[in-house]
Design an enzyme around this catalytic site. Structure first.
Site, PDB file in Angstrom:
ATOM      1  N   GLU A 496       0.835  -1.195   0.000  1.00 25.43           N
ATOM      2  CA  GLU A 496       0.000   0.000   0.000  1.00 25.43           C
ATOM      3  C   GLU A 496       0.879   1.258   0.000  1.00 25.43           C
ATOM      4  O   GLU A 496       1.737   1.414   0.870  1.00 25.43           O
ATOM      5  CB  GLU A 496      -0.905  -0.003   1.227  1.00 25.43           C
ATOM      6  CG  GLU A 496      -1.826  -1.214   1.288  1.00 25.43           C
ATOM      7  CD  GLU A 496      -2.330  -1.485   2.693  1.00 25.43           C
ATOM      8  OE1 GLU A 496      -2.392  -0.533   3.490  1.00 25.43           O
ATOM      9  OE2 GLU A 496      -2.629  -2.649   2.998  1.00 25.43           O
ATOM     10  N   GLU A 527      -3.817  -7.276   3.012  1.00 26.41           N
ATOM     11  CA  GLU A 527      -2.558  -7.765   3.590  1.00 26.41           C
ATOM     12  C   GLU A 527      -2.286  -9.233   3.286  1.00 26.41           C
ATOM     13  O   GLU A 527      -1.144  -9.612   2.979  1.00 26.41           O
ATOM     14  CB  GLU A 527      -2.558  -7.533   5.109  1.00 26.41           C
ATOM     15  CG  GLU A 527      -2.331  -6.088   5.524  1.00 26.41           C
ATOM     16  CD  GLU A 527      -3.569  -5.212   5.401  1.00 26.41           C
ATOM     17  OE1 GLU A 527      -3.443  -3.984   5.559  1.00 26.41           O
ATOM     18  OE2 GLU A 527      -4.662  -5.771   5.147  1.00 26.41           O
ATOM     19  N   GLN A 549       1.951  -1.936   5.799  1.00 32.02           N
ATOM     20  CA  GLN A 549       2.199  -0.541   6.140  1.00 32.02           C
ATOM     21  C   GLN A 549       2.521  -0.325   7.615  1.00 32.02           C
ATOM     22  O   GLN A 549       3.428   0.447   7.950  1.00 32.02           O
ATOM     23  CB  GLN A 549       0.998   0.307   5.729  1.00 32.02           C
ATOM     24  CG  GLN A 549       1.306   1.782   5.656  1.00 32.02           C
ATOM     25  CD  GLN A 549       0.267   2.533   4.838  1.00 32.02           C
ATOM     26  OE1 GLN A 549      -0.717   3.023   5.384  1.00 32.02           O
ATOM     27  NE2 GLN A 549       0.467   2.603   3.541  1.00 32.02           N
ATOM     28  N   ASP A 552       0.792  -3.211  13.235  1.00 25.77           N
ATOM     29  CA  ASP A 552      -0.537  -3.561  13.750  1.00 25.77           C
ATOM     30  C   ASP A 552      -1.360  -4.321  12.716  1.00 25.77           C
ATOM     31  O   ASP A 552      -2.230  -5.117  13.064  1.00 25.77           O
ATOM     32  CB  ASP A 552      -1.291  -2.287  14.145  1.00 25.77           C
ATOM     33  CG  ASP A 552      -0.563  -1.490  15.202  1.00 25.77           C
ATOM     34  OD1 ASP A 552      -0.732  -1.785  16.388  1.00 25.77           O
ATOM     35  OD2 ASP A 552       0.210  -0.582  14.832  1.00 25.77           O
ATOM     36  N   TYR A 553      -1.098  -4.061  11.430  1.00 19.22           N
ATOM     37  CA  TYR A 553      -1.905  -4.676  10.376  1.00 19.22           C
ATOM     38  C   TYR A 553      -1.344  -6.020   9.910  1.00 19.22           C
ATOM     39  O   TYR A 553      -1.935  -6.665   9.041  1.00 19.22           O
ATOM     40  CB  TYR A 553      -2.026  -3.727   9.182  1.00 19.22           C
ATOM     41  CG  TYR A 553      -2.573  -2.360   9.549  1.00 19.22           C
ATOM     42  CD1 TYR A 553      -3.420  -2.201  10.646  1.00 19.22           C
ATOM     43  CD2 TYR A 553      -2.244  -1.229   8.814  1.00 19.22           C
ATOM     44  CE1 TYR A 553      -3.915  -0.949  10.997  1.00 19.22           C
ATOM     45  CE2 TYR A 553      -2.745   0.023   9.164  1.00 19.22           C
ATOM     46  CZ  TYR A 553      -3.572   0.160  10.257  1.00 19.22           C
ATOM     47  OH  TYR A 553      -4.063   1.376  10.605  1.00 19.22           O
ATOM     48  N   HIS A 594      -1.453   2.396  15.800  1.00 19.84           N
ATOM     49  CA  HIS A 594      -0.227   2.792  15.114  1.00 19.84           C
ATOM     50  C   HIS A 594       0.976   2.793  16.045  1.00 19.84           C
ATOM     51  O   HIS A 594       1.920   3.548  15.851  1.00 19.84           O
ATOM     52  CB  HIS A 594      -0.378   4.181  14.473  1.00 19.84           C
ATOM     53  CG  HIS A 594      -1.407   4.223  13.391  1.00 19.84           C
ATOM     54  ND1 HIS A 594      -2.734   4.403  13.643  1.00 19.84           N
ATOM     55  CD2 HIS A 594      -1.300   4.077  12.043  1.00 19.84           C
ATOM     56  CE1 HIS A 594      -3.415   4.379  12.510  1.00 19.84           C
ATOM     57  NE2 HIS A 594      -2.561   4.190  11.527  1.00 19.84           N
TER      58      HIS A 594
END
Length: 806
Positions: A496, A527, A549, A552-553, A594
Site C-alpha cells: 500500500e 494484507e 504498512q 498492527d496490520y 499505530h
C-alpha cells in the site's frame, strides 16, 4: 468476451481425432478415475483399521481434475488443497505408492517426496530444490506448491505464481531467468472448495487477480457442502459464480473469464479446461471455472459420516450423479467400451492399487523394523527383571511404532538410573545415535539451511566518510533500496502506497520513476494477498519485498505467514523455499492502531521466519543487504519514530551487512545488563546518562534479531560481568520479554550468573491511548528504565541506593 454472462460449456466435437485415438484417450482417463476412486476407498479402510491416523480424500472430484491435468504443462504451477489426488495422479506428479506412503507417515523423502511423512495425506508438493538447496529448473517440471489444510489458504500465494509469469514476460531484464520461466508462458492453477470461497482470503485473491489481470485458472470444486454446512448457508444465492458475475470481463476486456460446468460431464469438462487454459496462457488474464454438481461419496474425511447431515434424497442423487458412474455409463452408451471390457479394466486397476498399497505398507514397516529389532536385541541383553517385562510388552506388539520403541527404551533408562553396565552403555550409545536420526526425520529444516542461508553471508562493516553529514534515517534506507534494485533485477517491492509516493515514510521515494512500475508498485488494502503474492513470487525465483504498512496490520496477513510461509521449509523437509522479505514498521508512534509491538504473537506464530528488530535505519539497511543475498524468509520491523532521526550515510550503503543472530553491545557498563531492541533501546540509552549520575553503570545489549537470538551468547557474557539483568521491550507483560528471558537464562545458562531476580520492563497490558501522554503512561519511558534499574541496585545494596519512594 463482450457479454457479461457466465459461459456454460458445450461438448467438443473431437473432429481432429480418429475414433480409435479418441477411445484410447477416454479409456486411459477412465483408468485414472477408477484408480483414484479405489485409492480413496482403500485409504479410508486403512485409517479405520488403524494403519493410518487420519485420511482425507478426493473421491467425487475425479473427472474435473483429469480435465485440468490435460492442460497442465511443464512449467505450470498448482496451488491447491487436499482434494486434488486425481489431478496429481493424472499429471504424473504423485504415484499410488507415494500416496499411501504419505498416508502411513513414512519419514523418508523418497517414499513421500511431498513431505517425508510430515503432512497428512493428500497434502502434495513437488521438490523444487536439489538436496543441497539449489533451485531445480522449474520449466522442466510440473510444479505444485506444498498444500496446507487451512481453508482458502492456498489462494494468496496463487497470485504470486501467476504474477511471476507476467513479470517474466514483460521485463526484459529477466531474460536470463530461464530456469524459472519460458517467456512467461506458465499458467498458475488454483483449486478451492466451494465452502472455502466464503473465506476473506478467497475474495482478496480474486479481486487482486482481476485488478492486475494475472494469468491464473481458479477451479472451484462444488459438492454442495462445507463438511456439514450446505451452500445455502455458505454463499449468497447458494452459487458462488452467480456472486462473482460482477468480475466477468467487460467490453474493455478487464476482469475474469468465468465458466460453469458440471462435475460429471466428462466431455464438457475437457472442453472447458482446454478453452480456459488457452485463454489464460495466451492473453494473460484470470479465468474462473465453477465446477458444480460434484459429489463426496465418503464424506469430508475419515473422522465422520456424511449420512449424519445429508438427506436420503441427497444421498440417492449423489449415487446417481457420481462422476465415475456417469462417465462409465456414457462410455457404454457411446460404444467406447462395453460392460465386460470395463469390468476387466476395473479389476486390474484394483489389483494394482492393492499391490502398491501393500508395497508402501511393507516398506514403511521395513524402515521401522530395523530399529525395532535393534532395540529389542539391545534390551534383551540387560539382566533386569523389570526391564525384561518392558521388553516383553514391546515384543508382544504386532507392529510397534517408533513412539512405542523409544518410550520403552527411555523407561529402561529411568529404571536403571543408578546402574552402570556395559549393556546399558551399548543401549545408550545406540539411543544417542538414533536420536540424531530422529531429529533429522522429525525436527529438521525449520529453515532451508542451505549454503545461501543468511548465516553464511559475510559480515561487511559500514564505512563512512570523515566529512559525511548526518541525514534522515529514511534517506539511508532509500539509498540502500536504490543500490539493491540497481544490483539485482530480480528485486521487486510492493504494498500500500509503495509505488507512486514511495511508501508513507519515503523509503522508496523516487524509485518507481527510476526502475518502473513493473518493479515497484502499489497494491490495494489486502494484507493476506500482499504476503501471499510475495510468497509466490519468491518461490518462482524473484526477490520480493512485500510491505505491510504498519505492524498492527500484520495480523490481517498472519494466516499466510504462520500457516504457509513459516512452515514451508519444514513441511517439505527442505523441498521448497520462499525467500520473501516482509517489510513493516512498528513500536512507538501514536494511538492504539499505530504503535503496536505484538512481538509475542510474532514469535509464537512465525517460527521459520527470521524476525529482525533494527534499532535504526542503518541497521535495517544492513539487514536488508544480508537478506537480499540469502534465501530464507524474514520480517523486518523498522522503528516508526526513527525515519527523521539523523544518521550517518554509509559509503557502502548497498553492500555492508548486519549478520542475523549477532547481538551488539551498544554501551559497555559494569552494574546491570539491560537487553532491549528497536525504539525502546533508544529510551534505555537516554536513561543511561542519568543512571551514570546516580552512580550506576548499565551495559546495553541489542540482540538486533529475535529469531535467531544472540547466537554468540553476548547477553550471558555480559551477565557474567554484571550479575544483574533487566529486559526492556514494548510488548505486553510476559510477551517477548519472557522469550528473551528464556533464551538468556535457559539456552545461554545465564541463570548461573545471577545474584538477584531478573526483571522485565514492558508496556502495559493494554494498547497505548492516543497522544504523547498516553504513550508515556503505557510504554516504557526513560523514567521507568531509571527506576527499574535503580530498584535492582537497591535490592543489591540498599545502603548505597536507598529506596526512591519510601
Amino acid at each position: 468476451m463482450s457479454d457479461t454472462h457466465i459461459k456454460q460449456s458445450e461438448h467438443p466435437t473431437h473432429t481432429k481425432l480418429s475414433f480409435d485415438d479418441f477411445k484410447a484417450i477416454v479409456i486411459a482417463d477412465y483408468h485414472i478415475a477408477v484408480e483414484s476412486r479405489f485409492v480413496s476407498l482403500l485409504g479410508r479402510k486403512e485409517v479405520l483399521t488403524g494403519k493410518a491416523k487420519f485420511g482425507v480424500f478426493g473421491d467425487g472430484k475425479e473427472l474435473a481434475q483429469i480435465a485440468m491435468a490435460k492442460v497442465f504443462q511443464l512449467g505450470d504451477w498448482r496451488s491447491g488443497y487436499y482434494r486434488d489426488q486425481t489431478f496429481m495422479f493424472a499429471a504424473g506428479i504423485v504415484s499410488v505408492y507415494q500416496f499411501f506412503s504419505q498416508l502411513y507417515a513414512h519419514p523418508d523423502v523418497e517414499a513421500d517426496p511431498s513431505s517425508a511423512g510430515r503432512q497428512m495425506n493428500s497434502h502434495f508438493a513437488t521438490r523444487m530444490l536439489t538436496p543441497d538447496g539449489n533451485w531445480v529448473d522449474q520449466t522442466l517440471m510440473k510444479n505444485a506448491a506444498s498444500d496446507i489444510s487451512t481453508t482458502g489458504g492456498q489462494m494468496p500465494r496463487l497470485l504470486g505464481f501467476g504474477l511471476a509469469s507476467k513479470m517474466y514476460r514483460n521485463n526484459p531484464e529477466l531474460v536470463d531467468m530461464g530456469n524459472f520461466s519460458n517467456n512467461g508462458n506458465e499458467v498458475a492453477f488454483g483449486t478451492v472448495g466451494n465452502a472455502s470461497t466464503s473465506e476473506g482470503v478467497f475474495f482478496e485473491a480474486v479481486n487482486a487477480a482481476g485488478v492486475r489481470q494475472i494469468p491464473v485458472v481458479i477451479s472451484i470444486w462444488d459438492d454442495g457442502y462445507g463438511i456439514s454446512v450446505s451452500n445455502e448457508v455458505q454463499t449468497t444465492k447458494a452459487d458462488i459464480s452467480e456472486v462473482l458475475k460482477g468480475f466477468q470481463r467487460d467490453e474493455h476486456g478487464e476482469g475474469f473469464e468465468i465458466f460453469k460446468v458440471k462435475g460429471w460431464d466428462y466431455p464438457g469438462l475437457c472442453e472447458t479446461y482446454e478453452t480456459a487454459a488457452r485463454i489464460s496462457r495466451e492473453q494473460h488474464i484470470p479465468v474462473l471455472i465453477h465446477v458444480t454438481e460434484m459429489t463426496q461419496p465418503q464424506g469430508h474425511s475419515s473422522s465422520g459420516s456424511h449420512e449424519r447431515y445429508k438427506s436420503k434424497e441427497r444421498l440417492a442423487w449423489e449415487e446417481e450423479y457420481d462422476c465415475n458412474a456417469k462417465m462409465r455409463a456414457w462410455m457404454i452408451e457411446s460404444s467406447i467400451a462395453d460392460e465386460d471390457e470395463l469390468v476387466v479394466i476395473e479389476r486390474a486397476i484394483k489389483d494394482r492399487v492393492r499391490t502398491e498399497q501393500r508395497r508402501a505398507w511393507a516398506d514403511y514397516n521395513k524402515t521401522l523394523k530395523k530399529e525395532v529389532d535393534e532395540a529389542i536385541g539391545l534390551l534383551a541383553k540387560i539382566q533386569n527383571e523389570t526391564a525384561q517385562l518392558l521388553l516383553n510388552e514391546l515384543k508382544s506388539l504386532t507392529e510397534p511404532s517408533l513412539k512405542e520403541v523409544y518410550s520403552t527404551v527411555r523407561r529402561v533408562f529411568r529404571l536403571l538410573r543408578d546402574v552402570q553396565t556395559e549393556e546399558k552403555s551399548m543401549l545408550l550409545s545406540w539411543y544417542k545415535q538414533q536420536q540424531e536420526i530422529n531429529r533429522d526425520r522429525y525436527n529438521s529444516r525449520l529453515f532451508t539451511d542451505t549454503a545461501e542461508s543468511p548465516r553464511y553471508v559475510p559480515a561487511i562493516p559500514a564505512e563512512y566518510r570523515t566529512d559525511g553529514k548526518p541525514v534522515d534515517g529514511r534517506e539511508v534506507l532509500n539509498a540502500c533500496f536504490d543500490a539493491n534494485f540497481a544490483r539485482d533485477a530480480r528485486v521487486v517491492a510492493f504494498g500500500e502506497d509503495v509505488g507512486k509516493i514511495g511508501d508513507v515514510n519515503q523509503g522508496f521515494a523516487g524509485l518507481q520513476a527510476k526502475y518502473g512500475e513493473h518493479r515497484i508498485f502499489d497494491t490495494g488494502i489486502r494484507e493476506a494477498a500482499i504476503i501471499g503474492q510475495g510468497m509466490g513470487l519468491a518461490m518462482r525465483g524473484l526477490r520480493p519485498i512485500a510491505e505491510i504498512q504498519y505492524l498492527d496490520y500484520l495480523v490481517y496477513g498472519l494466516t499466510v505467514l504462520t500457516d504457509d510461509l513459516a512452515s514451508l521449509s519444514y513441511r517439505t523437509k527442505g523441498g521448497q523455499k520462499a525467500p520473501l522479505i516482509i517489510r513493516t514498521r512498528g513500536h512507538r508512534l501514536e494511538g492504539i492502531w499505530h504503535s503496536g509491538s505484538p512481538m509475542s504473537m510474532i514469535l509464537g506464530s512465525m517460527r521459520g521466519i527470521h524476525v529482525c528488530v533494527p534499532r535504526n535505519m542503518t541497521q535495517a539497511a544492513g539487514m536488508y543487504n544480508t537478506l537480499l543475498r540469502s534465501d530464507e524468509p524474514a520480517l523486518v520491523i523498522e522503528c516508526l519514530n526513527g525515519y527523521r532521526l539523523k544518521e550517518r550515510m554509509p559509503v557502502n550503503v548497498g553492500e555492508f551487512t548486519v549478520p542475523l543472530g549477532h547481538a551488539e553491545v551498544v554501551r559497555a557498563g559494569r552494574d546491570v545488563t539491560v537487553v532491549s531492541y528497536g525504539s525502546t533501546l533508544r529510551v534505555v540509552q537516554e536513561a543511561s546518562a542519568e543512571l551514570e549520575n546516580l552512580g550506576i553503570s548499565i551495559e546495553i545489549v541489542d540482540p538486533q534479531t529475535l529469531q535467531p537470538f544472540d547466537e554468540k551468547h553476548l547477553c550471558a557474557q555480559s551477565l557474567s560481568k554484571t550479575n544483574k539483568l533487566l529486559v526492556v521491550d514494548e510488548d505486553v507483560p510476559g510477551g517477548a520479554s519472557a522469550f528473551i528471558l528464556q533464551q538468556i537464562l535457559e539456552t545461554q545458562n545465564g541463570y548461573y550468573h545471577l545474584d538477584g531476580q531478573p526483571r522485565t520492563l514492558t508496556a502495559a497490558a493494554h494498547r497505548p491511548p492516543y497522544g504523547s501522554d498516553g504513550d508515556y503512561f503505557s510504554k516504557p519511558s526513560a523514567d521507568d528504565v531509571i527506576e527499574a534499574v535503580y530498584a535492582i541496585m537497591h535490592e543489591a545494596n540498599p545502603s548505597k541506593f536507598p529506596a526512591l519512594f519510601s
